[in-house]
Write a protein that holds these residues in place. Sequence first.
Motif, PDB file in Angstrom:
ATOM      1  N   SER A 209       0.972  -0.982   0.048  1.00 38.76           N
ATOM      2  CA  SER A 209       0.030   0.312   0.013  1.00 38.76           C
ATOM      3  C   SER A 209       0.848   1.313  -0.077  1.00 38.76           C
ATOM      4  CB  SER A 209      -1.108   0.308   1.365  1.00 38.76           C
ATOM      5  OG  SER A 209      -2.072  -1.271   1.422  1.00 38.76           O
ATOM      6  N   ARG A 210      -0.002   2.178  -0.219  1.00 42.60           N
ATOM      7  CA  ARG A 210       0.860   3.663  -0.497  1.00 42.60           C
ATOM      8  C   ARG A 210      -0.294   4.820  -0.546  1.00 42.60           C
ATOM      9  NH1 ARG A 210       2.551   6.637  -5.805  1.00 42.60           N
ATOM     10  NH2 ARG A 210       0.338   5.539  -7.234  1.00 42.60           N
ATOM     11  N   LEU A 211       1.174   5.890   0.829  1.00 41.91           N
ATOM     12  CA  LEU A 211       0.138   6.615   0.563  1.00 41.91           C
ATOM     13  C   LEU A 211       0.327   7.980   0.704  1.00 41.91           C
ATOM     14  CD1 LEU A 211      -2.051   7.714   2.861  1.00 41.91           C
ATOM     15  CD2 LEU A 211      -0.402   7.912   4.850  1.00 41.91           C
ATOM     16  N   ILE A 212      -0.988   9.088  -0.129  1.00 39.99           N
ATOM     17  CA  ILE A 212      -0.458   9.960  -0.384  1.00 39.99           C
ATOM     18  C   ILE A 212      -0.833  11.460  -0.011  1.00 39.99           C
ATOM     19  CG2 ILE A 212      -0.825  11.772  -2.394  1.00 39.99           C
ATOM     20  CD1 ILE A 212      -0.296   8.764  -4.360  1.00 39.99           C
ATOM     21  N   ILE A 213      -0.225  12.122   0.871  1.00 41.14           N
ATOM     22  CA  ILE A 213      -1.365  13.078   1.506  1.00 41.14           C
ATOM     23  C   ILE A 213      -0.383  14.721   0.561  1.00 41.14           C
ATOM     24  CG2 ILE A 213      -1.249  15.101   3.799  1.00 41.14           C
ATOM     25  CD1 ILE A 213      -0.345  11.755   4.809  1.00 41.14           C
ATOM     26  N   VAL A 214      -2.649  15.046   0.293  1.00 44.02           N
ATOM     27  CA  VAL A 214      -1.936  16.554  -0.623  1.00 44.02           C
ATOM     28  C   VAL A 214      -2.561  17.146   0.263  1.00 44.02           C
ATOM     29  CG1 VAL A 214      -3.117  16.984  -2.691  1.00 44.02           C
ATOM     30  CG2 VAL A 214      -3.285  14.304  -2.403  1.00 44.02           C
ATOM     31  N   VAL A 215      -1.844  18.695   0.252  1.00 43.06           N
ATOM     32  CA  VAL A 215      -1.959  19.629   0.085  1.00 43.06           C
ATOM     33  C   VAL A 215      -2.377  20.816  -0.131  1.00 43.06           C
ATOM     34  CG1 VAL A 215      -1.005  19.561   2.657  1.00 43.06           C
ATOM     35  CG2 VAL A 215       0.731  20.106   0.571  1.00 43.06           C
ATOM     36  N   GLU A 216      -3.014  21.910  -0.154  1.00 43.49           N
ATOM     37  CA  GLU A 216      -3.506  22.252  -1.326  1.00 43.49           C
ATOM     38  C   GLU A 216      -1.702  23.525  -1.453  1.00 43.49           C
ATOM     39  OE1 GLU A 216      -6.669  26.331  -2.653  1.00 43.49           O
ATOM     40  OE2 GLU A 216      -6.845  24.452  -1.775  1.00 43.49           O
ATOM     41  N   LYS A 217      -1.147  24.020  -0.903  1.00 40.01           N
ATOM     42  CA  LYS A 217       0.036  24.929  -0.855  1.00 40.01           C
ATOM     43  C   LYS A 217       1.248  23.877  -0.567  1.00 40.01           C
ATOM     44  CE  LYS A 217      -2.005  28.904  -2.034  1.00 40.01           C
ATOM     45  NZ  LYS A 217      -1.733  29.387  -3.337  1.00 40.01           N
ATOM     46  N   THR A 218       2.019  23.607  -0.876  1.00 41.92           N
ATOM     47  CA  THR A 218       3.458  22.676   0.289  1.00 41.92           C
ATOM     48  C   THR A 218       3.607  24.045   1.642  1.00 41.92           C
ATOM     49  OG1 THR A 218       4.904  24.180  -0.511  1.00 41.92           O
ATOM     50  CG2 THR A 218       4.555  22.313  -1.610  1.00 41.92           C
ATOM     51  N   SER A 219       3.110  25.307   2.082  1.00 45.16           N
ATOM     52  CA  SER A 219       3.683  25.945   3.208  1.00 45.16           C
ATOM     53  C   SER A 219       2.625  25.326   4.076  1.00 45.16           C
ATOM     54  CB  SER A 219       3.331  27.514   2.895  1.00 45.16           C
ATOM     55  OG  SER A 219       1.849  27.490   2.376  1.00 45.16           O
ATOM     56  N   ASP A 220       1.329  24.727   3.703  1.00 43.30           N
ATOM     57  CA  ASP A 220       0.072  24.055   4.736  1.00 43.30           C
ATOM     58  C   ASP A 220       1.306  23.342   5.040  1.00 43.30           C
ATOM     59  OD1 ASP A 220      -1.705  25.837   3.881  1.00 43.30           O
ATOM     60  OD2 ASP A 220      -2.238  24.218   2.322  1.00 43.30           O
ATOM     61  N   TRP A 221       1.913  22.414   5.521  1.00 39.64           N
ATOM     62  CA  TRP A 221       2.435  21.219   5.346  1.00 39.64           C
ATOM     63  C   TRP A 221       4.092  22.388   6.155  1.00 39.64           C
ATOM     64  CZ3 TRP A 221       0.615  16.621   6.699  1.00 39.64           C
ATOM     65  CH2 TRP A 221       1.736  15.552   7.471  1.00 39.64           C
ATOM     66  N   GLY A 222       3.650  23.278   6.244  1.00 39.22           N
ATOM     67  CA  GLY A 222       5.592  23.862   7.256  1.00 39.22           C
ATOM     68  C   GLY A 222       5.660  23.661   8.715  1.00 39.22           C
TER      69      GLY A 222
ATOM     70  N   VAL B 107       3.008  15.300  -1.864  1.00 41.56           N
ATOM     71  CA  VAL B 107       2.488  16.185  -2.249  1.00 41.56           C
ATOM     72  C   VAL B 107       1.212  17.351  -2.689  1.00 41.56           C
ATOM     73  CG1 VAL B 107       3.764  14.022  -3.817  1.00 41.56           C
ATOM     74  CG2 VAL B 107       1.204  14.730  -3.368  1.00 41.56           C
ATOM     75  N   SER B 108       1.820  18.157  -3.118  1.00 41.40           N
ATOM     76  CA  SER B 108       1.218  19.971  -3.578  1.00 41.40           C
ATOM     77  C   SER B 108      -0.458  19.330  -4.500  1.00 41.40           C
ATOM     78  CB  SER B 108       1.668  20.512  -3.903  1.00 41.40           C
ATOM     79  OG  SER B 108       2.047  20.555  -5.609  1.00 41.40           O
ATOM     80  N   ALA B 109      -1.060  19.465  -4.669  1.00 46.18           N
ATOM     81  CA  ALA B 109      -2.322  19.493  -5.206  1.00 46.18           C
ATOM     82  C   ALA B 109      -1.883  19.570  -6.540  1.00 46.18           C
ATOM     83  CB  ALA B 109      -3.341  20.332  -5.188  1.00 46.18           C
ATOM     84  N   GLN B 110      -1.437  20.776  -6.849  1.00 49.47           N
ATOM     85  CA  GLN B 110      -0.695  20.806  -8.956  1.00 49.47           C
ATOM     86  C   GLN B 110       0.044  19.927  -9.077  1.00 49.47           C
ATOM     87  OE1 GLN B 110       1.571  23.852  -9.559  1.00 49.47           O
ATOM     88  NE2 GLN B 110      -0.056  24.546 -11.166  1.00 49.47           N
ATOM     89  N   ASP B 111       0.777  18.928  -8.147  1.00 51.83           N
ATOM     90  CA  ASP B 111       1.546  17.748  -8.002  1.00 51.83           C
ATOM     91  C   ASP B 111       0.839  17.415  -9.055  1.00 51.83           C
ATOM     92  OD1 ASP B 111       3.910  19.495  -8.357  1.00 51.83           O
ATOM     93  OD2 ASP B 111       4.766  18.804  -6.611  1.00 51.83           O
ATOM     94  N   TYR B 112       0.227  16.730  -7.904  1.00 53.73           N
ATOM     95  CA  TYR B 112      -1.266  15.370  -8.319  1.00 53.73           C
ATOM     96  C   TYR B 112      -1.627  15.273  -9.149  1.00 53.73           C
ATOM     97  CZ  TYR B 112      -3.765  11.239  -7.026  1.00 53.73           C
ATOM     98  OH  TYR B 112      -4.860  10.253  -6.440  1.00 53.73           O
ATOM     99  N   LEU B 113      -2.407  16.598  -9.244  1.00 50.23           N
ATOM    100  CA  LEU B 113      -3.139  16.543 -10.912  1.00 50.23           C
ATOM    101  C   LEU B 113      -2.949  16.357 -11.692  1.00 50.23           C
ATOM    102  CD1 LEU B 113      -5.352  19.503  -9.583  1.00 50.23           C
ATOM    103  CD2 LEU B 113      -6.376  17.340  -9.567  1.00 50.23           C
TER     104      LEU B 113
END
Length: 494
Positions: free
Chosen positions: A2-15, A24-30
């Motif tokens: 299994s693989r887990l991906i956590i998507v945030v809108e902006k990388t700063s949200d994970w700061g 990963v950022s939403a843009q990268d995931y899309l």
Amino acid sequence: MSRLIIVVEKTSDWGSYYPSDNVVSAQDYLKQSLNDDDERTQVINLCRSYKYLGTGYYVSLLAEARGHKVIPSVRTINDLRRRSLYGLDIEDLSGRLGKFLPAGGRDTTDFGILVYFGETSHPALEDLARQVFDAFPSPILRIEFERDRVWQIAAIKPTGLHSLSDEQEDAFAQVLDRFSKKLWRKPRARRKYRFDLAMLVDPEEKMPPSNRKALKLFIEAGSELGIEVDPIGKNDYQRLAEYDGLFIRETTALDNHTYRFANKAEKEDMVVIDDPESILKCTNKIYMHDLMLSRKLPIPRTEILYKDDPKKLEESAERLGFPLVLKIPDGSFSRGIVKVEKPENLKEAADTLFQHTALILAQEFMFTEFDWRIGVLNREPLYACKYYMSRGHWQIYNHGAKGTSKSGGFETLPVREAPADVVKLALKATAAIGDGLYGVDIKKDGERLAMIEVNDNPSIDAGVEDVYLGADLYRRIMEEFLRRMERKRLGTRA
């Protein structure tokens, strides 16, 4: 694996947290291309908003298109927009909030709490938080309350990671760590099996529908067909989406986790036995009574009694005669059923049952030496048994005063040797329910037949129901799962 991906809108949200390859950022995931490997992928969508056609919405939408399991799903996002509270137990909300609010907060008229993956820091509201998450699986939810004489839920809103305070970020991180560990499974070098089937069991259940040996035989039968049958428990709710199907081997009820599991499995487009509609129809004897009457199928003479209508109780007793049987609507394994021998015992027996339900059934007493049980799978007869009454008792199960339960004997035989009219009635009864796995209890007294009940979760014990078919009984059930899961997979690819 299994693989887990956590998507945030902006990388700063994970700061505020340590960097992670899983984030990963939403843009990268899309922008990611579709991955055709055999890895199961779980996506946690932590975008700031899930508004329709917004970035967060598209993350969940494309995750589902890619075959990823995503939280929140598009269905959850749409349900939250409608603010439907269907299925939430808010009956005792004022009492629970009264315990939660400090003495100085008695004049409060509105406030809210945060829920992270179904957990809250407020013990008095833990059950409500879990229910809200079960209904609307979403990483961060804010439940808003308001009081106008009594407390009620004003709104349930998804909340973004970026809006949390330092203290709230710490709390979220702890819950996310626990939640993600539930999602991850031990890596496998390569999948040995074509399908994964979750089998919901409770090792502590005193009278489970399948004994331990039967559960083992289900696992072995599945393995021979390329199905990995994985026993799970009620704490594995969030893992359910990992599987292709769900097989419930616990006693089902509308008011416990078995129905929630069935409902979630159906929403995830999994193959599920018992399906939620079958549980809904079979677990209530009053519903079953009216359904069988509408299909003009023979049943014992029955009257429905109301708690606030003592006159109906007396009139029904006169029509049915003594002895008669009183039943609560959702009893199982002979529980919640009382035999009333004399008129003077009727009111006391009824009052005892009315403590648990607003309606009960009064039914004529039909004594037979045994009940027929016809197992039915996908509208075809599967097995036939005679269940004899418990020694010195009028029921199959005799629940002793000291908490012990004894059952009568049994005789398992080929379906072809069961009376043709009994098998025909069983098939007619289950046709009104669905195409799942059922056990139909029928009484036969001379030429008279009476359908007693349809069980959505029939007993299949090693040494009882499998005496004639042996291992083939388990194989036939697993073959049906295989057929349905293959059909689902082909339908997805079509």
